[in-house]
Design an enzyme around this catalytic site. Structure first.
Site, short mmCIF file in Angstrom:
data_model
loop_
_atom_site.label_atom_id
_atom_site.label_comp_id
_atom_site.label_asym_id
_atom_site.label_seq_id
_atom_site.Cartn_x
_atom_site.Cartn_y
_atom_site.Cartn_z
N SER A 192 34.08 2.54 17.86
CA SER A 192 32.46 3.03 17.36
C SER A 192 32.12 3.91 18.00
O SER A 192 31.19 4.59 17.53
CB SER A 192 31.84 1.68 17.14
OG SER A 192 31.74 1.13 18.51
N LYS A 235 26.86 5.76 14.81
CA LYS A 235 25.28 5.68 14.34
C LYS A 235 24.82 6.82 13.44
O LYS A 235 23.96 6.53 12.68
CB LYS A 235 24.49 5.61 15.71
CG LYS A 235 24.72 4.22 16.50
CD LYS A 235 24.23 3.15 16.03
CE LYS A 235 24.30 1.70 16.53
NZ LYS A 235 23.78 0.77 15.58
N GLU A 240 14.31 2.07 16.81
CA GLU A 240 14.60 1.44 17.77
C GLU A 240 15.87 1.65 18.37
O GLU A 240 16.82 2.07 17.49
CB GLU A 240 14.37 -0.03 17.33
CG GLU A 240 15.63 -0.78 17.02
CD GLU A 240 16.21 -0.18 15.46
OE1 GLU A 240 15.17 0.57 14.73
OE2 GLU A 240 17.14 -0.12 15.39
#
Lengths: 269, 400
Positions: free
Chosen positions: B381, B92, B114
Site C-alpha cells: 500500500s 491514499k 486528518e
C-alpha cells in the site's frame, strides 16, 4: 406527566423562561457533582443537563473536552453518573435531570440496562448527541418505555423536512444549536436564531431551548426573548476549569455565574 | 458471482455503518451523498478522475512478481500490487483526488483532512496544491513527532498542519478535531476523510475511489499470473487499501481474502490496534463498527509501530465482511512487521511502508501453507521512505 413537561408547563403559566445549566458529571471530581447540582438549582436552574464523560466528544469544543478528560481521570462512568442523580433525588424530587452524552457508553452497557437504571435513579430525559433521528428507532422505544424523554438537537443546517421528522420523535423539549460549530463557540446571531425558531415552531408544540454561545446575562436575555429555554454550558464549565485547584469554592462560583442569568430572564416578562 | 449490495440506503453494511453524528452535519452529509450519486455516473467527472489517475498518479500501478521473496518463503507465488509507486508514495492519493474533485464540483474552496502516518495528509496537501484549494491537516501531536518528514512535506505543499493535543494525541483525536472544524466551517469546507470510516457516505465513496486497485488486479492477473489469484492480503488500519483491493473480488468466492491488523506488542497485551481481531462492536466517528473500548464505552488507547494502523476503529464494511465470513481478519505484531520490512528491502530492493509490512508478515505465513502453483497478491500500500527514521531510532542508529 413527565417532570420535564410539568416544569415547562409551570414556567409557561408563569410566563417565565427555562434556565438550563450544563455541567459534565465527575468534573473536577465525582464527589462534587451532586453539590454543584443543588447549587445550580438554588441559583435558579429549572432543568439540569448532566454531561456523561466520553473519551472522544467530537461535537464539543475545548472547554467540554477538557471537562471530560478531568472526569475520566477519575474513571467517571455512565453508571456512576446515574448514581449521582439518585443521590441528588434524595433531596430534590422536582428538578428534571437530562443526561447528555455520546452513544458509545450507552451502547456498550446496552440501551435496555441503561434505560432501566436511568428510570430507577430519577433521570428524566436523554440527549444523545451523535444519535441522529435516522438511527434512533433501535433506541427510542426502550427509552420511552422507561419514562425517559428523548431530547433531540436541531441545527441551523436542519432543513424543514428534518425538523418535522425530528419533532415527531422528540419529547420533553427540543434543543436548538444556535450556530454552526462546537460547544463553547463565541458568536451568537440572534436574528438567525429568531428566524429558525419560527420555522421550528411550525412543526412542534414542544418547548424549544437554545444552546451554544450563551455565556452571560445579556446573551441569556437575548435568547430568552425568542426561546422557551436557555442552555448554558461552556461558560459554567470554564469556571470549573479555572478554579479546579480550589474545588471547595466551585459550587459558589457556579451559582454566582448562573444567578444573573436567572435575573435577566425573569426581567423579560 | 455472489450478489453483494452494500451499503443500504441508510449507509449500513448489515448492522454496521450508518450516520452517528451531531445534527449539524446530517444535511451536509446528505448533500455530499447527493452530489456523489450524481457525479459517479457523470462521464465528464469520470474522465477528469481517470485523466488524473493516469497522468498525475501514474496508474495503473504494476503487479510485480516477487520471485526472490517467493523462493525465500517456499510456497505460493507472491505478487505485489505496487501502490507504493503512486505519486506521493501510497494508495491514499487514489481517494484524495476523487474527493478533491468532488469538493471542486460542490464549490468548496477549503479542504481539511486528518492524518496518522501523514500519508493521507500529504496526499490531501498534494491535491490541494494541484487544484488551488486551501488545505488544513489535523495530526495528533504524537504523530507529528514520529512522522516529522511528512509534516515538512505537507508544509512544503502549502498545507497548514495543526497538531492535536487532546486525548491520546493520535489519529482518532485528529479525526475528532477535523470533525469539529467541519461542523464550524461547513459552508466553504470539504472534509476529505482518508479511510473507509466516518459517517455514510464516506465509507462508500472512499471504497469506490480505492477500488481502482482491485479492478486493475482483476485485469492484470490473467495476463501476468495466467488466472485470478488464490488469495489477497492487505493491511487494515481504517481499511482503505484493503477494501480497495478486496471489493472488486467480493463476488468471487474462490479468491480468499485476508485483512491484517496491527497486533502491536501482542494481542494479549493492551498495546495493539486490532479491533476486528480483539475488539467489539460500538459507535465511533459517525459509524457503528468494531472498536477498542473499555466496559464503560471509553475508547482505548492503541499502539502500533506503524502510525497508519494506530486507530481504535475500522471501516464498517470490514466489520460486516468479518461477521459474514467473506474476509478473514488476522493480526501481525510489531516485530513480525519489522522483520518483513527488512526482508522485502533486502530480497527485492523495495522498501515497504511499515503498514504494508504487516500484510507481508501474514502473507509469509500464508504462502508457506500453499502450493507453488498457487498465487497470492499482497497490497503493497505504500513505500517505507517515511519510516526509515522510526526504524533507525528503534535500532539505535542516529541519522543526524
Amino acid at each position: 406527566m413527565s417532570r420535564l413537561l410539568e416544569t415547562f408547563n409551570a414556567l409557561k403559566t408563569q410566563n417565565r423562561k427555562a434556565l438550563i445549566p450544563f455541567i459534565t458529571a465527575g468534573d473536577p471530581h465525582p464527589q462534587y457533582t451532586v453539590g454543584f447540582m443543588h447549587a445550580l438549582v438554588k441559583a435558579g436552574a429549572d432543568v439540569l443537563e448532566l454531561g456523561i464523560p466520553f473519551s472522544d466528544p467530537m461535537a464539543d469544543g475545548p472547554t467540554i473536552q477538557l471537562a471530560c478528560e478531568r472526569a475520566l481521570v477519575h474513571n467517571t462512568s455512565l453508571w456512576q453518573v446515574m448514581d449521582m442523580v439518585a443521590e441528588f433525588r434524595k433531596t430534590d424530587a422536582k428538578t428534571p435531570v437530562v443526561l447528555m452524552g455520546y452513544l458509545n457508553p450507552i451502547e456498550m452497557r446496552g440501551v435496555e440496562a441503561f434505560a432501566k437504571k436511568a428510570q430507577a435513579t430519577g433521570v428524566d430525559g436523554v440527549l444523545i448527541v451523535d444519535l441522529a433521528v435516522e438511527e434512533s428507532s433501535a433506541y427510542l422505544p426502550t427509552l420511552r418505555q422507561h419514562g425517559l424523554d428523548c431530547i433531540f438537537l436541531l441545527a441551523p443546517t436542519s432543513p424543514e423536512a428534518r425538523i418535522a421528522a425530528i419533532a415527531k420523535e422528540a419529547s420533553g423539549y427540543l434543543y436548538y444549536v444556535s450556530l454552526k460549530g462546537v460547544t463553547g463557540a463565541a458568536t451568537l446571531d440572534i436574528d438567525s436564531v429568531t428566524a429558525k425558531l419560527a420555522e421550528i415552531r411550525k412543526h412542534t408544540q414542544l418547548p424549544v431551548a437554545v444552546g451554544f454561545g450563551i455565556r452571560d446575562a445579556a446573551s441569556a436575555a437575548a435568547v430568552g426573548k425568542v426561546a422557551d429555554g436557555v442552555v448554558v454550558g461552556s461558560a459554567l464549565v470554564s469556571e470549573i476549569e479555572k478554579n479546579q485547584a480550589n474545588p471547595g469554592v466551585l459550587a459558589g462560583l457556579l451559582a454566582d455565574k448562573l444567578a444573573p442569568m436567572r435575573a435577566a430572564l425573569d426581567q423579560l416578562k | 458471482m455472489m450478489s453483494y449490495e452494500y451499503p443500504d440506503a441508510g449507509g449500513h453494511y448489515g448492522p454496521y455503518g450508518g450516520q452517528f453524528v451531531a445534527e449539524t452535519l446530517m444535511e451536509p452529509l446528505r448533500e455530499l451523498e447527493a452530489a456523489y450519486t450524481k457525479l459517479k455516473n457523470d462521464p465528464a467527472f469520470l474522465a477528469e478522475l481517470d485523466r488524473d489517475l493516469t497522468h498525475y498518479v501514474g496508474r495503473p500501478s504494476p503487479l510485480y512478481h516477487a520471485e526472490r521473496l517467493t523462493k525465500a518463503w517456499g510456497g505460493a507465488q507472491v505478487w505485489l500490487k505496487r501502490e507504493d509507486l503512486n505519486h506521493t508514495g501510497a494508495h491514499k492519493v487514489n481517494n484524495t483526488i476523487g474527493q478533491a474533485l468532488l469538493a471542486k464540483h460542490l464549490g468548496k474552496t477549503r479542504i481539511i483532512a486528518e492524518t496518522g502516518a501523514g500519508q493521507h495528509g500529504v496526499a490531501s496537501a498534494t491535491i490541494a496544491a494541484r487544484l488551488g484549494l486551501e488545505c488544513v491537516v489535523y495530526m495528533g501531536a504524537e504523530d507529528v513527532q514520529r512522522q516529522s518528514p511528512n509534516v515538512y512535506r505537507m508544509k512544503l505543499l502549502g498545507a497548514k498542519v495543526v497538531p492535536v493535543h487532546s486525548g491520546t494525541k493520535t489519529l482518532k483525536d485528529a479525526m475528532n478535531e477535523a470533525l469539529r472544524d467541519w461542523v464550524t466551517n461547513v459552508d466553504n469546507t470539504f472534509y476529505v476523510i482518508g479511510t473507509v470510516a466516518g459517517p455514510h457516505p464516506y465509507p462508500m465513496l472512499v471504497r469506490d475511489f480505492q477500488s481502482i486497485i482491485g479492478r486493475e488486479v482483476i485485469e492484470q492477473a490473467p495476463k501476468q499470473i495466467g488466472r485470478q489469484p488464490d488469495a489477497l492480503v492487505a493491511c487494515v488500519g481504517g481499511g482503505s487499501n484493503a477494501i480497495g483491493l478486496f471489493y472488486p473480488y467480493i463476488g468471487e468466492p474462490a479468491v480468499k481474502m485476508y485483512g491484517v491488523e496491527a497486533a502491536g506488542r501482542g494481542l494479549n497485551t493492551p498495546d495493539h490496534a486490532a479491533p476486528l481481531t480483539a475488539g467489539k462492536p460500538g459507535v465511533l466517528h459517525g459509524n457503528r463498527t468494531y472498536i477498542m473500548a473499555d466496559e464503560n464505552g471509553q475508547i482505548l488507547p492503541t499502539h502500533s509501530i506503524s502510525a497508519g494502523l494506530d486507530y481504535p476503529g475500522v471501516g464498517p464494511e470490514h466489520s460486516w465482511l468479518k461477521d459474514s465470513g467473506r474476509v478473514t481478519y488476522v493480526a501481525a505484531d510489531d516485530d513480525e512487521a519489522l522483520a518483513s520490512f527488512h526482508e522485502l528491502t533486502r530480497l527485492e530492493g523495495i522498501i515497504p511502508a511499515l503498514e504494508s509490512s504487516h500484510a507481508l508478515a501474514y502473507a509469509k505465513k500464508l504462502a508457506a501453507t500453499m502450493g507453488k502453483e498457487q498465487s497470492i497478491v499482497v497490497n503493497l500500500s505504500g513505500r517505507g521512505d517515511k519510516d526509515i527514521f522510526t526504524i533507525a531510532k528503534l535500532e539505535g542508529i542516529s541519522l543526524l
